[in-house]
Scaffold this active site. Structure first.
Site, PDB file in Angstrom:
ATOM      1  N   GLU A  13      -5.296 -11.121  -4.013  1.00  0.00           N
ATOM      2  CA  GLU A  13      -4.049 -11.878  -4.179  1.00  0.00           C
ATOM      3  C   GLU A  13      -3.296 -12.022  -2.858  1.00  0.00           C
ATOM      4  O   GLU A  13      -3.109 -11.061  -2.116  1.00  0.00           O
ATOM      5  CB  GLU A  13      -3.118 -11.196  -5.182  1.00  0.00           C
ATOM      6  CG  GLU A  13      -1.798 -11.936  -5.335  1.00  0.00           C
ATOM      7  CD  GLU A  13      -0.761 -11.193  -6.148  1.00  0.00           C
ATOM      8  OE1 GLU A  13       0.323 -11.764  -6.373  1.00  0.00           O
ATOM      9  OE2 GLU A  13      -1.020 -10.042  -6.546  1.00  0.00           O
ATOM     10  N   ASP A  19      10.405   3.228   8.444  1.00  0.00           N
ATOM     11  CA  ASP A  19      11.530   2.449   8.971  1.00  0.00           C
ATOM     12  C   ASP A  19      12.355   3.297   9.925  1.00  0.00           C
ATOM     13  O   ASP A  19      12.600   4.483   9.666  1.00  0.00           O
ATOM     14  CB  ASP A  19      12.421   1.942   7.839  1.00  0.00           C
ATOM     15  CG  ASP A  19      11.732   0.900   6.980  1.00  0.00           C
ATOM     16  OD1 ASP A  19      10.844   0.203   7.504  1.00  0.00           O
ATOM     17  OD2 ASP A  19      12.084   0.776   5.790  1.00  0.00           O
ATOM     18  N   ASP A  60       4.794   2.893   5.038  1.00  0.00           N
ATOM     19  CA  ASP A  60       5.864   2.118   5.662  1.00  0.00           C
ATOM     20  C   ASP A  60       6.898   3.089   6.233  1.00  0.00           C
ATOM     21  O   ASP A  60       7.479   3.882   5.489  1.00  0.00           O
ATOM     22  CB  ASP A  60       6.506   1.194   4.616  1.00  0.00           C
ATOM     23  CG  ASP A  60       7.573   0.292   5.204  1.00  0.00           C
ATOM     24  OD1 ASP A  60       7.853   0.394   6.411  1.00  0.00           O
ATOM     25  OD2 ASP A  60       8.142  -0.526   4.456  1.00  0.00           O
TER      26      ASP A  60
END
Length: 206
Positions: free
Chosen positions: A68, A138, A136
């Protein structure tokens, strides 16, 4: 991440020498918005590493047709729309689609048990069966220990915090878990992503 898809943002050009580097998140993407569709079209036509990306995401044609892709697209009135369940047969089809719709953001989803055209036709209600494991990090996660910047702002004083995180996580993933195919990328604004691409990691990403 949004509903099983991982976000990829544009890289921020940094012409300033590293010793003077300071990126203001509010100014990092300043440009003439009227020119953006034209800029993106040229980028996707000539610069976007479509071939390398597809090699990383799909081991064969069947996986590619079952993978996808989702996009955030500018509707032209200052608003954006989000489309999901896009899949492609080859690099040419993928690059042509990107050049035509010029997405502002590309999100990469998982691999479904059958080709995605069935999902779009409402013939498949299954969930992804495989997805890369993505971490992830940050810079805003370190706001309680840095005094130079806040939120998404980054400078050469606080970036070593991210470098340290890369070294720690990279060592743990390789030495403790045995993963080898790690890709570290700048997320485009406030941090970094680690993609674990080992085949045996995909069951952990869904």
């Amino acid at each position: 991440r949004r509903h099983g898809v991982t976000k990829i943002r544009y890289p921020v050009p940094m012409d300033t020498p590293h010793k003077k580097l300071k990126v203001d998140a509010d100014q990092a993407f300043s440009f003439d918005a009227v020119e953006l569709p034209h800029m993106l079209r040229k980028y996707y036509q000539y610069l976007y590493p479509a071939n390398d990306l597809l090699k990383m995401l799909a081991a064969n044609d069947k996986e590619l047709r079952s993978r996808e892709f989702a996009y955030e697209i500018d509707t032209g009135d200052g608003q954006t729309t989000y489309i999901r369940y896009q899949a492609y047969h080859n690099e040419l089809q993928f690059r042509r689609a990107l050049s035509e719709i010029t997405p502002r953001k590309i999100d990469i989803g998982g691999i479904y048990p059958t080709e995605l055209y069935m999902k779009k036709k409402g013939l498949m209600m299954s969930k992804p069966v495989a997805k890369e494991l993505v971490f992830d990090i940050d810079i805003s996660d370190y706001d309680d220990v840095r005094s130079c910047c806040k939120k998404a702002d980054i400078c050469n004083k606080c970036w070593p915090l991210m470098a340290a995180a890369i070294k720690v996580i990279d060592r743990v993933l390789r030495d403790d878990f045995g993963f080898m195919l790690l890709i570290w990328v700048y997320s485009g604004r406030r941090g970094i992503h680690c993609w674990v691409c080992d085949p045996n990691s995909r069951s952990h990403g869904v």
